[in-house]
Design a protein around this motif. Structure first.
Motif, mmCIF file in Angstrom:
data_model
loop_
_atom_site.group_PDB
_atom_site.id
_atom_site.type_symbol
_atom_site.label_atom_id
_atom_site.label_comp_id
_atom_site.label_asym_id
_atom_site.label_seq_id
_atom_site.Cartn_x
_atom_site.Cartn_y
_atom_site.Cartn_z
ATOM 1 N N GLN A 37 -48.338 113.640 11.760
ATOM 2 C CA GLN A 37 -47.627 112.813 12.733
ATOM 3 C C GLN A 37 -48.297 112.789 14.108
ATOM 4 N N PRO A 38 -48.723 113.926 14.663
ATOM 5 C CA PRO A 38 -49.379 113.867 15.979
ATOM 6 C C PRO A 38 -50.664 113.040 15.953
ATOM 7 N N ASP A 39 -51.440 113.154 14.871
ATOM 8 C CA ASP A 39 -52.685 112.388 14.759
ATOM 9 C C ASP A 39 -52.388 110.890 14.642
ATOM 10 N N LEU A 40 -51.384 110.561 13.843
ATOM 11 C CA LEU A 40 -51.000 109.158 13.700
ATOM 12 C C LEU A 40 -50.518 108.593 15.035
ATOM 13 N N LEU A 41 -49.728 109.393 15.758
ATOM 14 C CA LEU A 41 -49.203 108.940 17.049
ATOM 15 C C LEU A 41 -50.345 108.720 18.042
ATOM 16 N N ARG A 42 -51.320 109.629 18.077
ATOM 17 C CA ARG A 42 -52.473 109.452 18.970
ATOM 18 C C ARG A 42 -53.255 108.195 18.599
ATOM 19 N N TYR A 43 -53.464 107.991 17.317
ATOM 20 C CA TYR A 43 -54.185 106.804 16.870
ATOM 21 C C TYR A 43 -53.456 105.537 17.330
ATOM 22 N N LEU A 44 -52.156 105.483 17.069
ATOM 23 C CA LEU A 44 -51.388 104.296 17.435
ATOM 24 C C LEU A 44 -51.362 104.090 18.948
ATOM 25 N N ALA A 45 -51.264 105.173 19.700
ATOM 26 C CA ALA A 45 -51.259 105.058 21.167
ATOM 27 C C ALA A 45 -52.582 104.478 21.663
ATOM 28 N N ARG A 46 -53.683 104.869 21.047
ATOM 29 C CA ARG A 46 -54.984 104.312 21.438
ATOM 30 C C ARG A 46 -55.057 102.829 21.096
#
Length: 166
Positions: free
Chosen positions: A17-26
């Motif tokens: 989840q944290p990696d997905l959230l960072r990806y989406l935020a970028r």
């Protein structure tokens, strides 16, 4: 898809989840990333019930890529056809709503971090109970523990989540 495969997919989602959230935020900005993360999870769950998935993590990220693309395309269409510069006079400012969204994102992050920090068996029982929505008897059978132990794991997880939010 069997419950165990769906469980693996959900577990992969919460671990990444944290990696997905960072990806989406970028890709779309931090303001929309949390909503798109939820859209990603809903899409994954919906698709996973009808198809077999060989690599859950790759599937999660591919779904996130598609959700982000759809979001960007939708925004581009909105920009093309709508004048975003004018706000109707009777519409309230978005300040308090943004504050609530930021607080909700912060709280969700705290919960995700707390869940990742649970002991492995406790986390697994919690995920099966609350995410997969399995009955305690089924969780006990899958984990090879008593129903009473399932309840103890749930109590510990809920107490830690409650403490994290206070």
């Amino acid at each position: 898809m069997s419950d165990s495969k769906l469980g693996l997919l959900s577990q992969a989602f919460f671990l990444r989840q944290p990696d997905l959230l960072r990806y989406l935020a970028r890709r779309v900005g931090s303001q929309d990333a949390q909503d798109l993360l939820q859209d990603t999870y809903v899409s994954v769950r919906r698709y996973a019930t009808s198809k077999a998935i060989a690599d859950p993590e790759a599937f999660l990220f591919k779904t996130a890529v598609n959700v982000a693309k759809n979001h960007r395309n939708r925004r581009a269409t909105e920009q093309k056809y709508l004048d975003a510069g004018s706000v109707p006079e009777n519409q309230a400012e978005a300040g308090p709503l943004q504050d609530e969204q930021l607080d909700a994102q912060r709280r969700l992050g705290l919960l995700a971090e707390t869940i990742r920090g649970l002991p492995p068996r406790c986390r697994e029982a919690f995920m099966l109970l609350r995410v997969e929505e399995l009955p305690p008897e089924e969780v006990a059978r899958r984990l090879g523990i008593s129903r009473n132990m399932v309840q103890k794991h749930l109590q510990l997880a809920l107490q830690r989540c409650h403490d994290a939010l206070e």
